[in-house]
Write a protein that holds these residues in place. Sequence first.
Motif, short mmCIF file in Angstrom:
data_model
loop_
_atom_site.label_atom_id
_atom_site.label_comp_id
_atom_site.label_asym_id
_atom_site.label_seq_id
_atom_site.Cartn_x
_atom_site.Cartn_y
_atom_site.Cartn_z
N ARG A 318 51.31 24.47 109.52
CA ARG A 318 51.77 25.62 108.73
C ARG A 318 51.07 25.68 107.37
N GLU A 319 50.89 24.51 106.72
CA GLU A 319 50.29 24.55 105.39
C GLU A 319 48.82 24.95 105.44
N LEU A 320 48.13 24.65 106.55
CA LEU A 320 46.74 25.07 106.68
C LEU A 320 46.64 26.56 107.03
N LYS A 326 45.98 32.47 102.04
CA LYS A 326 45.80 32.65 100.60
C LYS A 326 44.34 32.93 100.25
N VAL A 327 43.42 32.29 100.97
CA VAL A 327 42.00 32.57 100.76
C VAL A 327 41.72 34.03 101.07
N VAL A 328 42.26 34.51 102.18
CA VAL A 328 42.08 35.92 102.55
C VAL A 328 42.62 36.83 101.46
N GLU A 329 43.82 36.54 100.96
CA GLU A 329 44.43 37.36 99.92
C GLU A 329 43.58 37.39 98.65
N GLY A 491 41.77 22.50 103.17
CA GLY A 491 40.42 23.05 103.15
C GLY A 491 40.21 24.06 104.26
N VAL A 492 39.01 24.62 104.30
CA VAL A 492 38.62 25.57 105.33
C VAL A 492 37.12 25.51 105.48
N TYR A 510 32.50 30.33 94.99
CA TYR A 510 33.66 31.17 94.69
C TYR A 510 34.97 30.43 94.94
N LEU A 511 35.05 29.73 96.07
CA LEU A 511 36.30 29.04 96.41
C LEU A 511 36.59 27.89 95.46
#
Length: 524
Positions: A318-320, A326-329, A491-492, A510-511
């Motif tokens: 769930r946290e990932l 959140k990255v998308v947002e 991470g992603v 950016y990230l």
Amino acid sequence: ASLTCAHLLRALLGAFSLLFQLFSPRRPAMSGKKLPAVSNPLLLLSATQLAKKIRRKEVSSVEVVQAYIDRIQEVNPLVNAVVKDRFDAALQEAAQVDKLIEEETGGEEVLEDRLPLLGVPLSVKESYCLQGMPNTTGVVSRRGIVATVDAPPLVQLKRAGAIPLGVTNTPELCMWWETHNHLYGITNNPYDLERMVGGSSGGEGSILGAAGSVIGVGSDIGGSIRMPCFFNGVFGHKTTPGVITCENQYPPASGRDKEYLSLGPMCRYSEDLLPMLKIMAEPNTHMLSLNTKVDLKKLRFFTVPDDGGSPSTYPVSRELVEIQSKVVERLEADLGVKVQEVRFPELHYGFRIWDTYLGLSDDEGKPPKPFAQLMGEPGRPAWPLWELLKWMVGKSDHTIPAIVMGLHDMLRVFKPSPYIIKQKEKLQRDVEELLGTDGVFLYPSHPRVAPKHHHTLFRPTDFAYTAIINTLGLPATQCPLGLGKEGLPLGVQVVAGKLQDHLTLEVALYLEKTFGGWRDPGAN
């Protein structure tokens, strides 16, 4: 019907995980122990910043190298990441750097152009040949083997002025995603010493995360850069295959490995990825558009939440899921772009696709080198079943994952499934059509944060999240996104089309700016 290779591997490891619990020796408890926080401010600067300060004589290379030596000596007894150092030689080389700078008459710009990493310390995965250092990949029978040459990417990094401090631990033969072998032992996660660091560049990930190194080099055939970087909270880039040579590594590439094996930089700070890649890719840097300016607002962004629920992998935690959302947002809010969610049903077969293609012969009909042969080199091939019996009485020199990999290799069905081939070909077409030359997608680096030691035995194919990207031959950058509820890195991975490495590197910048990048494990 016979079991598929994926089911076979899961069945073998599922059975042996119970044996492992019964027969494996207990390791000393690390509960309650914690890394000290970083105290020297030099350790909190990127390699790019350090190189600039060294060129400007604001700090000496000797001071920087000594700061990292001190940090390694402070944290390595806890993480066991650096397996052989060259501290004395590194200090001598740092003194030569300082002398060169004193005598340079061409100015800072000349030094920056000719020696962009002048005086900056570097750590190296032990599977790379680094002259004078061991090159065993944790195989006991290779004890005493020392590299007599440098791997080509290390030649380039040293020519750019980088100073190697030592070599770091790997799993046995680099073919597992926990860093453990019977030659050097097990490597611990700097954020929780009871947890794993990933593999196969696990020692690199650990020492970078522990602030014992600022830049390092890794290799990746199934996630071996991205998983350790994810578990240890740092940046790592899997380059488009064929750009950086994989010569002078052990094990050597065989079969179709070169199509899926990628080398690349591992760093605590995203701004070091691009200059390192430019150096490591020589003489093929021209293949990539690394000098092209990227406007993130003009890219097409996609997000792939998971593999569709494959029974081979854990569901994404769930946290990932939340951090990727959140990255998308943030992308949409900050850049004014629309991030489209896409799904590829073929990802369901991610592990089977990777496993199938890794077992194929090359264009000349030569199959991959048998794993049992690698286990025994430089002597006779190992007998995996015999090694299993020896392991049960504590007499084998091999780890249980290596033994199981040997058995799996022996029992592999070499005739590939036409259905799996079809799934891969469709996935390849669809992904390449989606990305083009201006698209990137987000995909989990792993379905969960760093597991406890040896838990890979219970879910051996979770690395499919990174492995499928290797089979597709795409560049990908793992980016840290802060810490989760247990104080472990999130991470992603950011994936782009072939030879579009510059796109994912720009997203990494950016990230880091948006989510804060690496966090000091001793300060948490």
